[in-house]
Design an enzyme around this catalytic site. Structure first.
Site, PDB file in Angstrom:
ATOM      1  N   LYS A  87       0.821  -1.216   0.000  1.00 11.42           N
ATOM      2  CA  LYS A  87       0.000   0.000   0.000  1.00 11.42           C
ATOM      3  C   LYS A  87       0.849   1.257   0.000  1.00 11.42           C
ATOM      4  O   LYS A  87       0.458   2.274  -0.550  1.00 11.42           O
ATOM      5  CB  LYS A  87      -0.979   0.006   1.187  1.00 11.42           C
ATOM      6  CG  LYS A  87      -2.130  -0.970   0.990  1.00 11.42           C
ATOM      7  CD  LYS A  87      -3.424  -0.462   1.589  1.00 11.42           C
ATOM      8  CE  LYS A  87      -4.585  -1.355   1.184  1.00 11.42           C
ATOM      9  NZ  LYS A  87      -5.854  -1.022   1.791  1.00 11.42           N
ATOM     10  N   LYS A 118      -6.836  -9.228  -8.506  1.00 11.27           N
ATOM     11  CA  LYS A 118      -8.166  -9.518  -7.959  1.00 11.27           C
ATOM     12  C   LYS A 118      -9.145  -8.399  -8.320  1.00 11.27           C
ATOM     13  O   LYS A 118      -8.723  -7.238  -8.475  1.00 11.27           O
ATOM     14  CB  LYS A 118      -8.112  -9.750  -6.452  1.00 11.27           C
ATOM     15  CG  LYS A 118      -7.937  -8.516  -5.613  1.00 11.27           C
ATOM     16  CD  LYS A 118      -8.276  -8.810  -4.153  1.00 11.27           C
ATOM     17  CE  LYS A 118      -8.290  -7.499  -3.384  1.00 11.27           C
ATOM     18  NZ  LYS A 118      -8.860  -7.545  -2.083  1.00 11.27           N
ATOM     19  N   LYS A 170     -12.744  -2.894  -5.587  1.00 14.78           N
ATOM     20  CA  LYS A 170     -13.607  -1.697  -5.618  1.00 14.78           C
ATOM     21  C   LYS A 170     -12.883  -0.491  -6.172  1.00 14.78           C
ATOM     22  O   LYS A 170     -13.477   0.379  -6.773  1.00 14.78           O
ATOM     23  CB  LYS A 170     -14.006  -1.233  -4.213  1.00 14.78           C
ATOM     24  CG  LYS A 170     -14.591  -2.182  -3.298  1.00 14.78           C
ATOM     25  CD  LYS A 170     -14.926  -1.449  -1.985  1.00 14.78           C
ATOM     26  CE  LYS A 170     -15.282  -2.448  -0.920  1.00 14.78           C
ATOM     27  NZ  LYS A 170     -14.109  -2.965  -0.200  1.00 14.78           N
TER      28      LYS A 170
HETATM   29  N1  AQP Z   1     -11.810 -10.160  -5.754  1.00 11.73           N
HETATM   30  C1  AQP Z   1     -12.086 -10.753  -4.601  1.00 11.73           C
HETATM   31  N2  AQP Z   1     -12.330 -12.079  -4.580  1.00 11.73           N
HETATM   32  C2  AQP Z   1     -12.623 -12.705  -3.414  1.00 11.73           C
HETATM   33  N3  AQP Z   1     -12.727 -12.070  -2.224  1.00 11.73           N
HETATM   34  C3  AQP Z   1     -12.517 -10.746  -2.203  1.00 11.73           C
HETATM   35  N4  AQP Z   1     -12.537  -9.827  -1.214  1.00 11.73           N
HETATM   36  C4  AQP Z   1     -12.239  -8.618  -1.722  1.00 11.73           C
HETATM   37  N5  AQP Z   1     -12.039  -8.702  -3.040  1.00 11.73           N
HETATM   38  C5  AQP Z   1     -12.182 -10.012  -3.379  1.00 11.73           C
HETATM   39  C6  AQP Z   1     -12.844 -10.149   0.181  1.00 11.73           C
HETATM   40  O1  AQP Z   1     -13.911  -9.324   0.585  1.00 11.73           O
HETATM   41  C7  AQP Z   1     -13.813  -9.078   1.987  1.00 11.73           C
HETATM   42  C8  AQP Z   1     -14.045  -7.637   2.260  1.00 11.73           C
HETATM   43  O2  AQP Z   1     -13.022  -6.918   1.622  1.00 11.73           O
HETATM   44  P1  AQP Z   1     -12.758  -5.441   2.048  1.00 11.73           P
HETATM   45  O3  AQP Z   1     -13.995  -4.672   1.761  1.00 11.73           O
HETATM   46  O4  AQP Z   1     -12.276  -5.372   3.428  1.00 11.73           O
HETATM   47  O5  AQP Z   1     -11.597  -4.882   1.163  1.00 11.73           O
HETATM   48  P2  AQP Z   1     -10.585  -5.425   0.160  1.00 11.73           P
HETATM   49  O6  AQP Z   1     -10.168  -6.826   0.368  1.00 11.73           O
HETATM   50  O7  AQP Z   1      -9.478  -4.433   0.150  1.00 11.73           O
HETATM   51  O8  AQP Z   1     -11.476  -5.357  -1.139  1.00 11.73           O
HETATM   52  P3  AQP Z   1     -11.339  -4.454  -2.368  1.00 11.73           P
HETATM   53  O9  AQP Z   1     -12.640  -4.559  -3.085  1.00 11.73           O
HETATM   54  O10 AQP Z   1     -10.132  -4.835  -3.160  1.00 11.73           O
HETATM   55  O11 AQP Z   1     -11.186  -2.999  -1.796  1.00 11.73           O
HETATM   56  P4  AQP Z   1     -10.116  -1.885  -2.117  1.00 11.73           P
HETATM   57  O12 AQP Z   1     -10.206  -1.665  -3.597  1.00 11.73           O
HETATM   58  O13 AQP Z   1     -10.571  -0.708  -1.313  1.00 11.73           O
HETATM   59  O14 AQP Z   1      -8.781  -2.409  -1.675  1.00 11.73           O
HETATM   60  C9  AQP Z   1     -12.441  -9.577   2.426  1.00 11.73           C
HETATM   61  O15 AQP Z   1     -12.627 -10.797   3.118  1.00 11.73           O
HETATM   62  C10 AQP Z   1     -11.703  -9.802   1.137  1.00 11.73           C
HETATM   63  O16 AQP Z   1     -10.757 -10.875   1.241  1.00 11.73           O
END
Ligand code: AQP
Length: 341
Positions: free
Chosen positions: A121, A203, A206
């Site tokens: 990050k 992956k 968002k």
């Molecule tokens: N692509 C993915 N496939 C499977 N699981 C996923 N998770 C996130 N993306 C995928 C799982 O969703 C849960 C909540 O995630 P989060 O909201 O805490 O944030 P994150 O993992 O950082 O998800 P994002 O969408 O990628 O957010 P940003 O873009 O803000 O970094 C977790 O259990 C995660 O593993």
């Protein structure tokens, strides 16, 4: 004859939190939230929106406020049941920040320096490598330990943080006396890892700038169909799960996860047909899953008073549990309690 007892063992407690930095994606839903909905009968679940964690990256206040409320409504629409589960907003429960500070003082600089997510990050946001980004795992440890959680469902990327929470818990218990149960990571059996539709080596996320790579929970059926039609595949046209076919493998994973079919069954279903048939079929199962959630989400958003009642009551429930742990911790350290109200 031994008498049968009807008393069951107390349920184990699960803690999980979600970032509210944008609209939830199909990845969040299939990879995490859908499983967490399924945990609600077997475990005592405590779920929250990690809005304190979210500000380690700059957030636009207007959008951020909207995302927090919408994420709360989406979680309810996806099946989080407030009759069974506590679902709260982290910033509304002050004990998270309080315990986080305390745990900062029981965590070593070297331990935090080893966190791969910090390294990733801080490279991604090189213009804002703030102290919060560095101490993020202490806040996460506080989130987990405040609720005496037994299990924390995590993807592989968060395992290191749960490990740190375990180390801090053991250290604190060793210095004083048993205070925190040592939490265990819960690696889901059926957690699909959903990849970007435009770059299947990444992956689905968002915050992806390429909007075509991500299906969000808010996408309408036409958008979903268009994004799947544009999904990156390969020069073959056979629907086959095989190494090197990352784009198709990802689409097959999504299809499997929503239909319950195995890869062999999917290969048979689309035998002799090409991606031109397969992509709209994947889009359709996604649309069928998302439309009822979107309908429920819309109803919830039309009733802001109900949402406010839900998050307020749930913050109170969380606060009740959290303050019990925090006061125990503070007493052990030697702080002098004051009765303020
Ligand atoms: N692509 C993915 N496939 C499977 N699981 C996923 N998770 C996130 N993306 C995928 C799982 O969703 C849960 C909540 O995630 P989060 O909201 O805490 O944030 P994150 O993992 O950082 O998800 P994002 O969408 O990628 O957010 P940003 O873009 O803000 O970094 C977790 O259990 C995660 O593993």
């Amino acid at each position: 004859m031994t008498e049968l007892t009807t008393e069951s063992a107390p349920k184990k407690r699960i803690l999980s939190m979600y970032q509210c930095t944008g609209v939830f994606t199909l990845g969040n839903f299939l990879g995490a939230i859908r499983n967490h909905v399924g945990f609600q009968d077997e475990y005592e679940c405590i779920y929250a929106l990690a809005d304190l964690h979210a500000i380690t990256v700059r957030q636009d206040p207007k959008k951020f406020r909207k995302y927090i409320l919408e994420s709360y409504a989406y979680l309810l629409a996806m099946g989080i049941d407030l009759e069974k589960t506590i679902l709260f907003i982290q910033s509304q429960v002050p004990e998270h920040a309080q315990l986080s500070w305390i745990l900062n003082c029981y965590t070593q600089f070297g331990e935090l320096s080893r966190m791969t997510q910090f390294k990733d990050k801080s490279q991604k946001h090189a213009d804002n490598v703030n102290a919060g980004l560095f101490t993020y795992p202490c806040l996460m440890a506080a989130d987990i330990l405040l609720y005496q959680a037994d299990f924390v469902p995590v993807g592989a990327d968060q395992k290191q943080h749960v490990e740190l929470a375990r180390n801090v818990a053991e250290r604190f218990n060793g210095l004083y006396s048993p205070t925190f149960p040592v939490p265990q990571p819960l690696i889901p059996k059926h957690g699909a890892r959903v990849m970007s539709l435009q770059d299947p080596s990444k992956k689905m996320s968002k915050s992806d700038e390429n909007l075509n790579g991500t299906i969000t929970m808010a996408d309408d059926p036409d958008t979903i169909l268009r994004k799947f039609k544009r999904a990156v595949t390969d020069s073959e046209s056979q629907v086959r799960y095989a190494p090197g076919k990352d784009g198709v493998n990802n689409l097959m994973e999504i299809y499997a996860s929503l239909t319950g079919k195995t890869m062999e069954e999917i290969e048979r279903e689309f035998e002799g047909k090409g991606y031109g048939d397969f992509k709209p079929a994947v889009a359709q199962v996604v649309i069928d899953a998302l439309v009822p959630i979107q309908k429920r989400f819309k109803e919830l958003m039309e009733d802001p008073e109900y949402l406010e009642k839900c998050y307020t009551e749930n913050a109170q429930k969380a606060h009740y549990l959290a303050q019990k742990t925090l006061s125990k911790v503070m007493k052990k350290i030697g702080y002098l309690p004051a009765k303020l109200h």
